[in-house]
Design a protein around this motif. Structure first.
Motif, PDB file in Angstrom:
ATOM      1  N   GLU A 179       0.872  -1.163   0.000  1.00 44.39           N
ATOM      2  CA  GLU A 179       0.000   0.000   0.000  1.00 44.39           C
ATOM      3  C   GLU A 179       0.914   1.219   0.000  1.00 44.39           C
ATOM      4  O   GLU A 179       1.928   1.261   0.698  1.00 44.39           O
ATOM      5  N   VAL A 180       0.552   2.216  -0.803  1.00 37.09           N
ATOM      6  CA  VAL A 180       1.419   3.375  -0.980  1.00 37.09           C
ATOM      7  C   VAL A 180       0.747   4.605  -0.378  1.00 37.09           C
ATOM      8  O   VAL A 180      -0.456   4.790  -0.505  1.00 37.09           O
ATOM      9  N   GLY A 208      -7.428   3.377  -9.189  1.00 35.07           N
ATOM     10  CA  GLY A 208      -8.835   3.042  -9.390  1.00 35.07           C
ATOM     11  C   GLY A 208      -9.778   4.087  -8.819  1.00 35.07           C
ATOM     12  O   GLY A 208      -9.384   5.205  -8.453  1.00 35.07           O
ATOM     13  N   ILE A 211     -14.112   1.265  -5.873  1.00 34.82           N
ATOM     14  CA  ILE A 211     -13.834  -0.121  -5.468  1.00 34.82           C
ATOM     15  C   ILE A 211     -12.337  -0.307  -5.226  1.00 34.82           C
ATOM     16  O   ILE A 211     -11.917  -0.900  -4.236  1.00 34.82           O
ATOM     17  N   GLY A 213     -10.206   1.924  -4.384  1.00 32.72           N
ATOM     18  CA  GLY A 213      -9.764   2.741  -3.255  1.00 32.72           C
ATOM     19  C   GLY A 213      -9.049   4.014  -3.676  1.00 32.72           C
ATOM     20  O   GLY A 213      -8.560   4.766  -2.827  1.00 32.72           O
ATOM     21  N   GLY A 214      -8.988   4.277  -4.996  1.00 29.99           N
ATOM     22  CA  GLY A 214      -8.322   5.491  -5.483  1.00 29.99           C
ATOM     23  C   GLY A 214      -9.108   6.754  -5.204  1.00 29.99           C
ATOM     24  O   GLY A 214      -8.539   7.855  -5.130  1.00 29.99           O
ATOM     25  N   VAL A 225      -4.164   9.249  -1.697  1.00 27.49           N
ATOM     26  CA  VAL A 225      -2.692   9.157  -1.710  1.00 27.49           C
ATOM     27  C   VAL A 225      -2.055  10.541  -1.674  1.00 27.49           C
ATOM     28  O   VAL A 225      -1.182  10.830  -0.845  1.00 27.49           O
ATOM     29  N   GLY A 285      -6.339   5.115 -15.855  1.00 25.62           N
ATOM     30  CA  GLY A 285      -7.485   4.309 -15.421  1.00 25.62           C
ATOM     31  C   GLY A 285      -8.566   5.122 -14.744  1.00 25.62           C
ATOM     32  O   GLY A 285      -8.683   6.338 -14.923  1.00 25.62           O
TER      33      GLY A 285
HETATM   34  C1  LIG Z   1     -18.117  -6.224 -11.131  1.00 26.82           C
HETATM   35  C2  LIG Z   1     -17.404  -5.412 -12.193  1.00 26.82           C
HETATM   36  C3  LIG Z   1     -17.422  -5.889 -13.510  1.00 26.82           C
HETATM   37  C4  LIG Z   1     -16.755  -5.152 -14.511  1.00 26.82           C
HETATM   38  N1  LIG Z   1     -16.776  -5.644 -15.781  1.00 26.82           N
HETATM   39  C5  LIG Z   1     -16.124  -4.989 -16.752  1.00 26.82           C
HETATM   40  C6  LIG Z   1     -16.078  -5.498 -18.075  1.00 26.82           C
HETATM   41  O1  LIG Z   1     -16.650  -6.561 -18.395  1.00 26.82           O
HETATM   42  N2  LIG Z   1     -15.405  -4.793 -19.014  1.00 26.82           N
HETATM   43  C7  LIG Z   1     -14.752  -3.636 -18.706  1.00 26.82           C
HETATM   44  O2  LIG Z   1     -14.129  -3.046 -19.595  1.00 26.82           O
HETATM   45  N3  LIG Z   1     -14.764  -3.123 -17.460  1.00 26.82           N
HETATM   46  C8  LIG Z   1     -15.439  -3.768 -16.485  1.00 26.82           C
HETATM   47  N4  LIG Z   1     -15.469  -3.251 -15.207  1.00 26.82           N
HETATM   48  C9  LIG Z   1     -14.779  -1.997 -14.936  1.00 26.82           C
HETATM   49  C10 LIG Z   1     -13.279  -2.244 -14.771  1.00 26.82           C
HETATM   50  O3  LIG Z   1     -13.078  -3.292 -13.839  1.00 26.82           O
HETATM   51  C11 LIG Z   1     -12.583  -0.974 -14.265  1.00 26.82           C
HETATM   52  O4  LIG Z   1     -12.874   0.084 -15.133  1.00 26.82           O
HETATM   53  C12 LIG Z   1     -11.078  -1.181 -14.228  1.00 26.82           C
HETATM   54  O5  LIG Z   1     -10.742  -2.249 -13.344  1.00 26.82           O
HETATM   55  C13 LIG Z   1     -10.376   0.086 -13.761  1.00 26.82           C
HETATM   56  O6  LIG Z   1      -9.006  -0.212 -13.733  1.00 26.82           O
HETATM   57  P1  LIG Z   1      -7.992   0.626 -12.837  1.00 26.82           P
HETATM   58  O7  LIG Z   1      -6.658  -0.010 -13.054  1.00 26.82           O
HETATM   59  O8  LIG Z   1      -8.154   2.066 -13.105  1.00 26.82           O
HETATM   60  O9  LIG Z   1      -8.459   0.405 -11.330  1.00 26.82           O
HETATM   61  P2  LIG Z   1      -8.580  -0.926 -10.471  1.00 26.82           P
HETATM   62  O10 LIG Z   1      -8.791  -2.127 -11.339  1.00 26.82           O
HETATM   63  O11 LIG Z   1      -9.599  -0.628  -9.415  1.00 26.82           O
HETATM   64  O12 LIG Z   1      -7.134  -1.082  -9.823  1.00 26.82           O
HETATM   65  C14 LIG Z   1      -6.670  -0.167  -8.843  1.00 26.82           C
HETATM   66  C15 LIG Z   1      -5.641  -0.897  -7.998  1.00 26.82           C
HETATM   67  O13 LIG Z   1      -4.940   0.046  -7.180  1.00 26.82           O
HETATM   68  C16 LIG Z   1      -4.805  -0.492  -5.871  1.00 26.82           C
HETATM   69  N5  LIG Z   1      -4.672   0.612  -4.923  1.00 26.82           N
HETATM   70  C17 LIG Z   1      -5.565   1.573  -4.591  1.00 26.82           C
HETATM   71  N6  LIG Z   1      -5.019   2.429  -3.682  1.00 26.82           N
HETATM   72  C18 LIG Z   1      -3.765   1.991  -3.445  1.00 26.82           C
HETATM   73  C19 LIG Z   1      -2.699   2.444  -2.598  1.00 26.82           C
HETATM   74  N7  LIG Z   1      -2.820   3.524  -1.826  1.00 26.82           N
HETATM   75  N8  LIG Z   1      -1.536   1.758  -2.595  1.00 26.82           N
HETATM   76  C20 LIG Z   1      -1.373   0.659  -3.378  1.00 26.82           C
HETATM   77  N9  LIG Z   1      -2.352   0.178  -4.202  1.00 26.82           N
HETATM   78  C21 LIG Z   1      -3.532   0.834  -4.227  1.00 26.82           C
HETATM   79  C22 LIG Z   1      -6.098  -1.286  -5.656  1.00 26.82           C
HETATM   80  O14 LIG Z   1      -5.924  -2.257  -4.645  1.00 26.82           O
HETATM   81  C23 LIG Z   1      -6.275  -1.917  -7.054  1.00 26.82           C
HETATM   82  O15 LIG Z   1      -5.544  -3.120  -7.147  1.00 26.82           O
HETATM   83  C24 LIG Z   1     -16.100  -3.948 -14.190  1.00 26.82           C
HETATM   84  C25 LIG Z   1     -16.089  -3.496 -12.865  1.00 26.82           C
HETATM   85  C26 LIG Z   1     -16.741  -4.218 -11.880  1.00 26.82           C
HETATM   86  C27 LIG Z   1     -16.716  -3.717 -10.456  1.00 26.82           C
END
Ligand SMILES: Cc1cc2nc3c(=O)[nH]c(=O)nc-3n(C[C@H](O)[C@H](O)[C@H](O)COP(=O)(O)OP(=O)(O)OC[C@H]3O[C@@H](n4cnc5c(N)ncnc54)[C@H](O)[C@@H]3O)c2cc1C
Length: 322
Positions: A179-180, A208, A211, A213-214, A225, A285
């Motif tokens: 965790e950062v 993110g 969900i 936590g971003g 952060v 993202g």
């Molecule tokens: C149930 C569900 C189904 C979905 N289905 C689809 C689909 O079929 N097709 C599609 O295109 N999209 C889908 N989505 C949307 C897609 O999942 C998201 O748009 C995508 O995951 C966003 O990616 P991201 O990397 O920005 O964030 P995330 O995938 O949320 O990743 C963020 C990461 O950062 C980590 N993090 C946060 N804060 C910190 C911190 N302080 N230090 C270290 N790590 C941290 C988190 O633990 C997480 O691992 C779905 C979403 C959900 C909830």
């Protein structure tokens, strides 16, 4: 990466247009499958219904103007394991045990109807899907074997993560999982769990939205952060009444779900005065404002594309700093 969108079967009985797929899945493209196929049902797996997939494929083929007959065959190979409710990704690990794919192949060979030109399986073909698919195909006399897409948690997801990690390792980039947090505003120093800290030459914020936590909301919206300013459309997202950021109708445009950081054309998050918060910081993202990853079908596409762009730009800064 494919030259045109493939129509790949999902566990819901639909097909998903996709320009990119893992090699063990790409051949399940509805447009190029042979006329007679079989779909494997695992007798122990309640979350995966081959009947829905087979009939969904037959109907989707009709819409494409082509004939397709999909038979369902039931494999009893996994029947003896102690927990019948295991997910596909766990069964996938069992198939990697020595000799398991041979036994599974023998079981399937007994059940294959004549004239089948391809076999579709749940996404259970281990960490290196293509090699188990090739092995299974060989055991079945050259019958092409493909996995359908997966619901989460999934072995294809684990494969993707592992191949990204190994690409980093090959490039000599260390992986630190933690965790950062931010040591102090503007310092460029990030805290890690266990009291360590790190000062990268460039960083990508990819934490993110709600969900991941971003972005959090407890009375007020906050980027935890770096405490970056957040926006809902052109408005600052702070402690306003949440109802003001929601549409009247479910299918309306809900600004609350579009809350995030604002960026410039180089993907740098903007500070309170509209200037880049830190020239070494990029965002990727769903932490970025202005789109609703859950509703407008841009979810992972935007995450992958902005992640690629932000990663390239951040890496070029690191190379310059050397
Ligand atoms: C149930 C569900 C189904 C979905 N289905 C689809 C689909 O079929 N097709 C599609 O295109 N999209 C889908 N989505 C949307 C897609 O999942 C998201 O748009 C995508 O995951 C966003 O990616 P991201 O990397 O920005 O964030 P995330 O995938 O949320 O990743 C963020 C990461 O950062 C980590 N993090 C946060 N804060 C910190 C911190 N302080 N230090 C270290 N790590 C941290 C988190 O633990 C997480 O691992 C779905 C979403 C959900 C909830």
């Amino acid at each position: 990466m494919m030259s045109r969108n493939a129509l790949l079967p999902t566990p819901l009985g639909t097909v998903k247009p996709a320009a990119m797929a893992q090699s063990s899945q790409a051949g399940a493209d509805l447009a190029s499958l042979p006329e007679r196929i079989a779909v494997v049902q695992l007798s122990v797996n309640p979350s995966y219904d081959a009947r829905i997939i087979a009939s969904g494929l037959e109907q989707a083929a009709l819409l494409l103007g082509r004939q397709l007959t999909a038979a369902v065959i039931e494999s009893r190979y996994f029947r003896d394991i102690e927990d019948a409710g295991r997910g596909c990704y766990e069964l996938s690990e069992l198939l990697e045990r020595p000799g398991a794919i041979d036994d599974f192949g023998r079981d399937l060979r007994l059940r294959l109807p004549p004239g089948v030109g391809a076999l579709l399986l749940p996404p259970i073909l281990g960490r290196h899907g293509q090699s188990l698919a090739a092995k299974l195909s060989q055991l079945l006399g050259g019958l092409p074997c493909w996995e359908i897409l997966s619901s989460a948690p999934s072995m294809p997801g684990i494969r993707l993560q592992e191949s990204l990690d190994s690409a980093l390792i090959r490039a000599g980039i260390p992986i630190v999982e933690s965790e950062v947090g931010c040591a102090s505003p503007g310092s460029g120093v990030f805290t890690l769990q266990g009291g360590d800290s790190i000062q990268p030459a460039a960083a990508v914020l990819a934490t993110g939205k709600f969900i991941g936590g971003g972005i959090v909301r407890a009375q007020r919206f906050r980027e935890p952060v770096l405490d970056l300013p957040l926006f809902a459309g052109s408005r600052r997202a702070e402690d306003q009444y949440i109802g003001d950021l929601l549409a009247e109708k479910v299918q309306g445009e809900h600004q609350a779900f579009r809350v995030g950081v604002r960026i410039d054309s180089s993907l740098r998050p903007l500070g309170p005065l509209g200037e880049p918060f830190d020239p070494r910081l990029f965002a990727a993202g769903s932490v970025i404002s202005g789109y609703d990853p859950a509703a407008d079908k841009t979810g992972l596409g935007v995450a992958i594309f902005t992640g690629y762009l932000a990663g390239e730009t951040a890496a070029s800064l690191v190379l310059l700093a050397r």
